[in-house]
Design a protein around this motif. Structure first.
Motif, PDB file in Angstrom:
ATOM      1  N   UNK A   1     -63.761  22.360  38.339  1.00  0.00           N
ATOM      2  CA  UNK A   1     -64.170  22.410  36.941  1.00  0.00           C
ATOM      3  C   UNK A   1     -62.962  22.487  36.019  1.00  0.00           C
ATOM      4  N   UNK A   2     -61.946  23.213  36.453  1.00  0.00           N
ATOM      5  CA  UNK A   2     -60.741  23.316  35.626  1.00  0.00           C
ATOM      6  C   UNK A   2     -59.609  22.429  36.141  1.00  0.00           C
ATOM      7  N   UNK A   3     -59.642  22.038  37.401  1.00  0.00           N
ATOM      8  CA  UNK A   3     -58.638  21.088  37.894  1.00  0.00           C
ATOM      9  C   UNK A   3     -58.858  19.696  37.296  1.00  0.00           C
ATOM     10  N   UNK A   4     -60.124  19.280  37.214  1.00  0.00           N
ATOM     11  CA  UNK A   4     -60.444  17.945  36.692  1.00  0.00           C
ATOM     12  C   UNK A   4     -61.208  17.998  35.380  1.00  0.00           C
ATOM     13  N   UNK A   5     -62.116  18.940  35.253  1.00  0.00           N
ATOM     14  CA  UNK A   5     -63.014  18.963  34.100  1.00  0.00           C
ATOM     15  C   UNK A   5     -62.421  19.527  32.831  1.00  0.00           C
ATOM     16  N   UNK A   6     -61.193  20.053  32.900  1.00  0.00           N
ATOM     17  CA  UNK A   6     -60.564  20.621  31.708  1.00  0.00           C
ATOM     18  C   UNK A   6     -59.491  19.715  31.121  1.00  0.00           C
ATOM     19  N   UNK A   7     -59.364  18.494  31.641  1.00  0.00           N
ATOM     20  CA  UNK A   7     -58.254  17.622  31.241  1.00  0.00           C
ATOM     21  C   UNK A   7     -58.766  16.263  30.782  1.00  0.00           C
ATOM     22  N   UNK A   8     -58.020  15.686  29.821  1.00  0.00           N
ATOM     23  CA  UNK A   8     -58.271  14.317  29.387  1.00  0.00           C
ATOM     24  C   UNK A   8     -56.934  13.583  29.342  1.00  0.00           C
ATOM     25  N   UNK A   9     -56.974  12.275  29.556  1.00  0.00           N
ATOM     26  CA  UNK A   9     -55.747  11.510  29.490  1.00  0.00           C
ATOM     27  C   UNK A   9     -55.834  10.234  30.308  1.00  0.00           C
ATOM     28  N   UNK A  10     -54.812   9.408  30.199  1.00  0.00           N
ATOM     29  CA  UNK A  10     -54.815   8.106  30.864  1.00  0.00           C
ATOM     30  C   UNK A  10     -54.866   8.221  32.375  1.00  0.00           C
ATOM     31  N   UNK A  11     -54.324   9.300  32.930  1.00  0.00           N
ATOM     32  CA  UNK A  11     -54.297   9.471  34.383  1.00  0.00           C
ATOM     33  C   UNK A  11     -55.225  10.573  34.864  1.00  0.00           C
ATOM     34  N   UNK A  12     -56.204  10.932  34.032  1.00  0.00           N
ATOM     35  CA  UNK A  12     -57.143  11.995  34.380  1.00  0.00           C
ATOM     36  C   UNK A  12     -58.536  11.423  34.615  1.00  0.00           C
ATOM     37  N   UNK A  13     -59.425  12.254  35.112  1.00  0.00           N
ATOM     38  CA  UNK A  13     -60.792  11.807  35.375  1.00  0.00           C
ATOM     39  C   UNK A  13     -61.519  11.424  34.095  1.00  0.00           C
ATOM     40  N   UNK A  14     -61.121  12.023  32.980  1.00  0.00           N
ATOM     41  CA  UNK A  14     -61.730  11.700  31.682  1.00  0.00           C
ATOM     42  C   UNK A  14     -60.672  11.111  30.759  1.00  0.00           C
ATOM     43  N   UNK A  15     -61.012  10.043  30.038  1.00  0.00           N
ATOM     44  CA  UNK A  15     -60.031   9.441  29.125  1.00  0.00           C
ATOM     45  C   UNK A  15     -59.853  10.277  27.863  1.00  0.00           C
ATOM     46  N   UNK A  16     -58.919   9.847  27.036  1.00  0.00           N
ATOM     47  CA  UNK A  16     -58.654  10.527  25.763  1.00  0.00           C
ATOM     48  C   UNK A  16     -59.914  10.554  24.905  1.00  0.00           C
ATOM     49  N   UNK A  17     -60.028  11.612  24.109  1.00  0.00           N
ATOM     50  CA  UNK A  17     -61.135  11.747  23.169  1.00  0.00           C
ATOM     51  C   UNK A  17     -60.654  12.540  21.956  1.00  0.00           C
ATOM     52  N   UNK A  18     -61.195  12.215  20.794  1.00  0.00           N
ATOM     53  CA  UNK A  18     -61.134  13.075  19.618  1.00  0.00           C
ATOM     54  C   UNK A  18     -59.743  13.565  19.271  1.00  0.00           C
ATOM     55  N   UNK A  19     -58.785  12.641  19.241  1.00  0.00           N
ATOM     56  CA  UNK A  19     -57.449  13.004  18.803  1.00  0.00           C
ATOM     57  C   UNK A  19     -56.441  13.198  19.900  1.00  0.00           C
ATOM     58  N   UNK A  20     -56.866  13.247  21.153  1.00  0.00           N
ATOM     59  CA  UNK A  20     -55.899  13.322  22.248  1.00  0.00           C
ATOM     60  C   UNK A  20     -55.455  11.910  22.608  1.00  0.00           C
ATOM     61  N   UNK A  21     -54.317  11.803  23.330  1.00  0.00           N
ATOM     62  CA  UNK A  21     -53.763  10.503  23.644  1.00  0.00           C
ATOM     63  C   UNK A  21     -53.648  10.271  25.134  1.00  0.00           C
ATOM     64  N   UNK A  22     -52.652   9.467  25.535  1.00  0.00           N
ATOM     65  CA  UNK A  22     -52.523   9.126  26.950  1.00  0.00           C
ATOM     66  C   UNK A  22     -52.016  10.297  27.782  1.00  0.00           C
ATOM     67  N   UNK A  23     -51.235  11.194  27.162  1.00  0.00           N
ATOM     68  CA  UNK A  23     -50.720  12.341  27.901  1.00  0.00           C
ATOM     69  C   UNK A  23     -51.848  13.305  28.230  1.00  0.00           C
ATOM     70  N   UNK A  24     -51.716  14.028  29.335  1.00  0.00           N
ATOM     71  CA  UNK A  24     -52.747  14.980  29.730  1.00  0.00           C
ATOM     72  C   UNK A  24     -52.926  16.043  28.655  1.00  0.00           C
ATOM     73  N   UNK A  25     -54.160  16.210  28.218  1.00  0.00           N
ATOM     74  CA  UNK A  25     -54.501  17.176  27.179  1.00  0.00           C
ATOM     75  C   UNK A  25     -55.588  18.088  27.719  1.00  0.00           C
TER      76      UNK A  25
END
Length: 638
Positions: A326-350
């Motif tokens: 939940x926090x290893x994958x579900x807490x991150x967004x980004x180009x190389x994460x399970x979820x893409x960028x959203x709402x102001x985040x970019x390609x870097x892991x956010x």
């Protein structure tokens, strides 16, 4: 450092119900680029039948969009690529409705950040909101918010150096020290309001518990040689000390406006028991110290509940040891994460999450200041982050349709027809119950797409077995089982008003509903037998824009809510007398889709948060907009 690329957006309005977004990417670097792909995030989303001009649409996932330029485009230094999009999900109303972040994926697979700005309006001038809060007018030269329910002061004097509590009990001194710390954190340049020892030019503060007073009530008598404060309980002690801290701080902050009483009295108690603020930390992740400061701000406003929205589609924010992904994958967004960028985040892991140890610290911090931390884990919908971590909670035989679900998230509800779903919920409820001492666990229950699960073989079997009809009855069945798990832990279920749909859940034991869609729903819920907190989007959603003007940021689905609108909204409204006892209080809601900077947060949240605090504390006949406006500029911000 100036970004090497910039994306500008213009809204072209063809008529009140139609228009197009024109996007221009400018190369500010010293080298030409080709073979790139543009990605951006925007709440103004393309529809499934989007029409593109001078670009190729690749994909959209919720607010994440990708486009390719036309074949062979070489973007030279200083030159721009412009493309136009028709058939979007809605008509924008404000400058922040365009792209919030963007990046390029270059031909070699690397990523480059693209700067974005406010969306411009084509063809007509855009205006600012102007003055949202007038200068106001003080009734009395006393710094105090929310305003007390009975105050009579006839004389004033210079503020003492401090109020001294040398002869107080250990518990009273500890409470004074806690409020000193609160004042220090919020107002770093103002001296401590209380001294635990006698000091020159100090004024004695005598503290007395009076069990005849209500639990949160206090009474203060001012005299030239001492102040007497009586209080009903430990909660009332904190309430009264915060009031005194505000009163003594006022003249030190602005002696031209405020004075210290030397004769008179205050008798005070809150109107409602629930005086809350919701905080969405999923869409934007707030550092732990920022959440801690927000608790301080709630306490200073005598708000007693932080409704902590810890999960949504965009991120899961609480450590669950039984489900680490939940926090290893579900807490991150980004180009190389399970979820893409959203709402102001970019390609870097956010992203990020709060450890269980941090949560314990925050709970203790809140307890010292009368602020209860109520967790919300939004189920069964708004679960994209959960499903990114544990896809087995979705029926693999249920089709995923990218444009079907709420806010563009495909198939974002965990599946009530799968045994592993209940194992997951049971584990989460177990850990959350042990972690949070609050008697409430908020289960969300909002915005499940009306077609969710209707093509799931697992849910079809459940519906046949339990004789259920449609998505809402399936949800009610699911939440009823969740409620039983929560009751076993000695807790009470809270939820958004949709929890009542499909037959609802058990009302016994104080089930608490939050009426958000419109005020009338709160009355209907009370008539059905639910306890209710009023938090209508039309007045208490602090992500709503404060003006209709284009240059004023915010959302607009519930209209606009100026500070005066929020302040003057009356939660009881048309509540029938026979159901008023079910109205437990009021709550601000801070949804974070638009709040991508601290400056935007402060602009949107304050002083409307303090306006809701006064609605929760002060009886309607004692409220005064101009007095509140004059006081509001001295209240703390994040």
């Amino acid at each position: 450092m100036t970004s090497q690329f910039r994306l500008n957006a213009i809204w072209r309005e063809t008529d009140p119900k139609n228009g197009s977004m024109i996007l221009t990417l400018t190369n500010l670097s010293e080298k030409p680029v080709s073979g790139f792909r543009l990605a951006y995030t925007s709440l103004l989303r393309v529809s499934k039948d989007v029409i593109t001009h001078n670009a190729t649409f690749i994909r959209r996932f919720a607010n994440f969009h990708e486009f390719d330029p036309i074949d062979g485009l070489v973007l030279a230094p200083g030159e721009s690529w412009t493309f136009e999009l028709e058939k979007l999900t809605h008509i924008p109303k404000h400058r922040n409705d365009g792209p919030k972040s963007a990046y390029l994926t270059l031909a070699d697979g690397t990523h480059v950040t693209v700067a974005t700005g406010d969306m411009a309006l084509e063809g007509r001038p855009s205006k600012t909101a102007g003055v949202l809060v007038p200068e106001g007018k003080l009734e009395l030269p006393i710094s105090l918010s929310p305003w007390p329910n009975k105050i009579s002061v006839s004389q004033f004097a210079d503020a003492p150096v401090a109020l001294t509590v040398a002869r107080a009990t250990r518990a009273e001194k500890a409470a004074a020290a806690d409020v000193n710390g609160l004042s220090d954190r919020l107002f770093t340049d103002i001296p401590n309001p209380f001294s635990l020892i006698d000091v020159p030019a100090g004024l004695p503060l005598n503290l007395e518990q009076n069990e005849k007073l209500a639990e949160e009530a206090y009474a203060i008598k001012f005299a030239s040689d001492a102040v007497l404060m009586q209080y009903g309980s430990a909660k009332a002690l904190i309430n009264g000390l915060i009031s005194l801290a505000q009163i003594i701080n006022g003249p030190k902050e602005d002696p031209s406006k405020f004075q210290f009483p030397s004769a008179g009295s205050i008798e005070d108690a809150p109107r409602f028991s629930w005086r809350g603020s919701h905080l969405d930390v999923s869409r934007q992740f707030y550092p732990f110290e920022s959440v801690k400061r927000f608790v301080d701000i709630l306490a200073w406003n005598k708000m007693n509940v932080l409704h902590w929205h810890l999960s949504d589609d965009e991120g899961w924010r609480v450590e669950i040891k039984g489900y680490p992904e939940l926090t290893n994958a579900g807490a991150k967004r980004g180009a190389n994460e399970a979820m893409p960028a959203q709402l102001g985040s970019g390609f870097e892991t956010y992203g990020g999450f709060y450890t269980q140890e941090q949560i314990k610290q925050l709970i203790a911090h809140g307890q010292s200041l009368n602020v209860e931390i109520v967790p919300e884990l939004d189920i069964p919908g708004h679960c994209t982050a959960v499903l990114a971590a544990y896809p087995e909670l979705r029926d693999p035989d249920e089709p995923q349709e990218s444009y079907r679900s709420i806010q563009g998230y495909p198939n974002n509800a965990i599946n009530p027809g799968l045994p592993q779903t209940y194992k997951f919920i049971e584990t989460v409820v177990e850990e959350i119950s042990e972690l949070f001492p609050s008697k409430f666990i908020h289960v969300g229950g909002d915005e499940v797409d009306e077609n969710s699960w209707m093509e799931s073989p697992a849910v079809e079997a459940l519906m046949n077995e339990e004789r259920l009809n449609g998505t809402m009855q399936v949800q009610a069945h699911f939440l009823g089982k969740v409620q039983k798990m929560i009751k076993k832990k000695g807790k009470i279920v809270a939820g958004w008003d949709e929890v009542s749909h499909g037959g609802g859940i058990d009302k016994e034991g104080g089930t608490l509903m939050f009426a958000w869609q419109k005020p009338e729903i709160g009355i209907a819920l009370a008539e059905e037998g639910y306890d209710v907190v009023m938090t209508p989007g039309q007045a208490y959603y602090l992500d709503m824009a404060q003006s209709e003007e284009w240059q004023e940021p915010g959302a607009s689905w519930a209209g606009t809510a100026s500070p005066q609108t929020t302040y003057e909204y009356e939660a009881a409204g048309d509540f029938p007398d026979e159901h008023l006892e079910r109205l437990k209080g009021v709550q601000a809601c801070i949804w974070s889709e638009h709040l991508i900077t601290r400056e935007l947060f402060n602009h949107m949240v304050f002083p409307r948060l303090s306006a809701i605090a006064e609605a929760g504390w002060t009886q309607p006949e004692n409220k005064n907009w101009l007095r509140f406006a004059a006081q509001s500029r001295y209240l703390p911000r994040l």
